[in-house]
Design an enzyme around this catalytic site. Structure first.
Site, mmCIF file in Angstrom:
data_model
loop_
_atom_site.group_PDB
_atom_site.id
_atom_site.type_symbol
_atom_site.label_atom_id
_atom_site.label_comp_id
_atom_site.label_asym_id
_atom_site.label_seq_id
_atom_site.Cartn_x
_atom_site.Cartn_y
_atom_site.Cartn_z
ATOM 1 N N LYS A 11 -11.641 -1.752 6.746
ATOM 2 C CA LYS A 11 -10.859 -2.590 8.098
ATOM 3 C C LYS A 11 -11.460 -2.563 9.296
ATOM 4 C CE LYS A 11 -8.541 -3.083 3.799
ATOM 5 N NZ LYS A 11 -7.293 -2.628 3.518
ATOM 6 N N ASP A 55 -1.277 6.943 6.290
ATOM 7 C CA ASP A 55 -2.790 5.643 5.766
ATOM 8 C C ASP A 55 -2.321 4.746 7.223
ATOM 9 O OD1 ASP A 55 -4.342 3.916 4.707
ATOM 10 O OD2 ASP A 55 -3.020 3.749 3.128
ATOM 11 N N TRP A 57 0.950 -0.900 0.276
ATOM 12 C CA TRP A 57 0.098 0.308 -0.186
ATOM 13 C C TRP A 57 0.850 1.102 0.022
ATOM 14 C CZ3 TRP A 57 -4.323 -1.151 -1.832
ATOM 15 C CH2 TRP A 57 -4.929 -2.866 -1.097
HETATM 16 C C1 LIG Z 1 -6.971 -1.927 1.992
HETATM 17 C C2 LIG Z 1 -5.937 -0.770 2.099
HETATM 18 C C3 LIG Z 1 -5.549 0.039 0.714
HETATM 19 C C4 LIG Z 1 -6.997 0.505 -0.030
HETATM 20 O O1 LIG Z 1 -7.838 0.555 0.271
HETATM 21 P P1 LIG Z 1 -9.217 0.534 -0.967
HETATM 22 O O2 LIG Z 1 -10.141 1.431 0.301
HETATM 23 O O3 LIG Z 1 -9.335 -0.542 -1.761
HETATM 24 O O4 LIG Z 1 -8.776 1.536 -1.834
HETATM 25 C C5 LIG Z 1 -5.006 1.111 1.225
HETATM 26 N N1 LIG Z 1 -3.714 1.022 2.509
HETATM 27 C C6 LIG Z 1 -4.118 0.271 3.760
HETATM 28 C C7 LIG Z 1 -2.784 0.476 4.920
HETATM 29 C C8 LIG Z 1 -4.804 -0.789 3.450
HETATM 30 O O5 LIG Z 1 -5.210 -1.962 3.922
#
Ligand SMILES: *Cc1c(COP(=O)(O)O)cnc(C)c1O
Length: 362
Positions: A195, A171, A101
């Site tokens: 998540k 993030d 990511w």
């Molecule tokens: C799942 C995830 C993403 C991607 O998320 P989307 O909403 O599907 O774009 C980005 N960063 C992390 C840390 C993730 O776990």
């Protein structure tokens, strides 16, 4: 009705209490005679839902007044582009590469300017967090970017990098609300809610106010300009109404659970049960350096792909779902987010012990 223990990395388990409440309110939300799904986002009733969600989140995270909270669409992946579009005044930023990511965000930033790799743990399949105490950060960088909890590899920054005074963007998709954070140490905190917070469809971004300006990269779409969203209190266009409503319920559930300090203690307790077993097991082993271990995502292997597959299959039959590791790394991964009850982790470890005694030749 039978519910499984769902170890999915995302979309993931939600508190059963929240789901039941939502079910109760499905046909008639608090006397409105309609479902939240059917409601105008401009209605008074909905306005209360989104305002209360924001207020509860602010309380939970102790968000300072000079930060805006935005509820956005496009997922975390779209936010990878929003960060450079809104922040790259000098067209240069530093990225710490701790997994897929982070790499995706890094690649996206390269479309807009110079993205510099400050550190990486790619040399050991992202199984650790690199030393970030003296990074090659230069004065002309607009920000430093991290993925704080690496969902796929199961690592977490337990200490924030020294950004040498630069703005930190994080993030936090897979560790959102899993423990207290000092928001003031970040310029931007954001995450997809699917998540650890709610259903898919929404990104929550907590952004320091001075970063919300008209001074964005040329060509930035109206919708992706933070100022558009901030000026309209996340209601510039139709927001992901139902997802925000469920997130609001999760915030209330977290408050009832005792807030983020209490969640941290509980998450530590849950993770310890699993890690302690992985450390003593002769069959299973964790894949992450101890000092970098995540409380949320726990990857492990047997060292034998066939045995891994057998484990995943038998676990599924026993009611433990989604334990297969990410398609890019194999093995197993147990995501044990806030809503995974401690009984789920205990039951999993019990099952793993039985599997070990049947399958390990000493
Ligand atoms: C799942 C995830 C993403 C991607 O998320 P989307 O909403 O599907 O774009 C980005 N960063 C992390 C840390 C993730 O776990």
């Amino acid at each position: 009705m039978k519910r499984v223990y769902n170890f999915s990395a995302g979309p993931a388990v939600l508190p059963e209490e929240v789901l039941k409440e939502a079910a109760d309110e499905m046909l008639d939300y608090k006397g409105s005679g309609m479902s939240v799904m059917e409601m105008s986002h401009r209605s008074k009733v909905y306005d209360n839902i989104i305002k209360e969600a924001e207020a509860d989140l602010r309380e939970l995270m102790n968000i300072p007044d000079n930060y805006k909270v935005l509820f956005l669409q496009g997922g975390a992946s779209q936010f990878f582009a929003e960060v450079p579009m809104n922040m790259m005044k000098n067209k240069k930023a530093g990225y710490i590469l701790t997994g897929q990511w982070a790499k995706k965000a890094f690649q996206e930033a390269k479309i807009y300017g110079e993205a510099v790799e400050l550190a990486s743990s790619a040399d050991k399949t992202f199984s650790y967090i690199p030393d970030c105490s003296d990074l090659p950060i230069t004065d002309d960088m607009d920000y430093v970017y991290i993925c704080e909890n690496n969902t796929i590899y199961g690592t977490k920054f337990h200490e924030l990098p020294d950004t040498k005074g630069k703005d930190l963007v994080a993030d936090v998709s897979s560790c959102f609300l899993s423990e207290p954070v000092d928001v003031s140490k970040y310029a931007v905190i954001y995450g997809g809610v699917q998540k650890n917070v709610g259903p898919a469809g929404c990104v929550i971004a907590i952004i320091r106010e001075d970063l919300i300006t008209d001074d964005v990269l040329p060509g930035t779409p109206t919708m992706l300009k933070w100022k558009t969203q901030a000026d309209a209190d996340s209601l510039y266009n139709t927001p992901p109404c139902y997802t925000i409503y469920i997130c609001g319920k999760v915030f209330k559930w977290l408050k009832k659970m005792g807030g983020l300090e209490a969640m941290k203690a509980l998450n530590e307790k849950k993770a310890k049960i699993l890690y302690d077993y992985l450390d003593e097991s002769k069959l299973f082993k964790g894949t992450v350096e101890k000092s970098s271990r995540s409380l949320m995502n726990v990857p492990f292997v047997t060292g034998n792909e066939e045995l891994d597959a057998k484990f995943v299959k038998e676990a599924k039959e026993a009611g433990f779902e989604n334990l297969k590791g990410h398609r890019t790394v194999g093995g197993m991964r147990a995501s044990i987010y806030n809503a995974m009850p401690i009984e789920g982790v205990e039951a999993l470890v019990k099952f793993m012990k039985e599997f070990e005694s049947k399958n390990h030749q000493a």
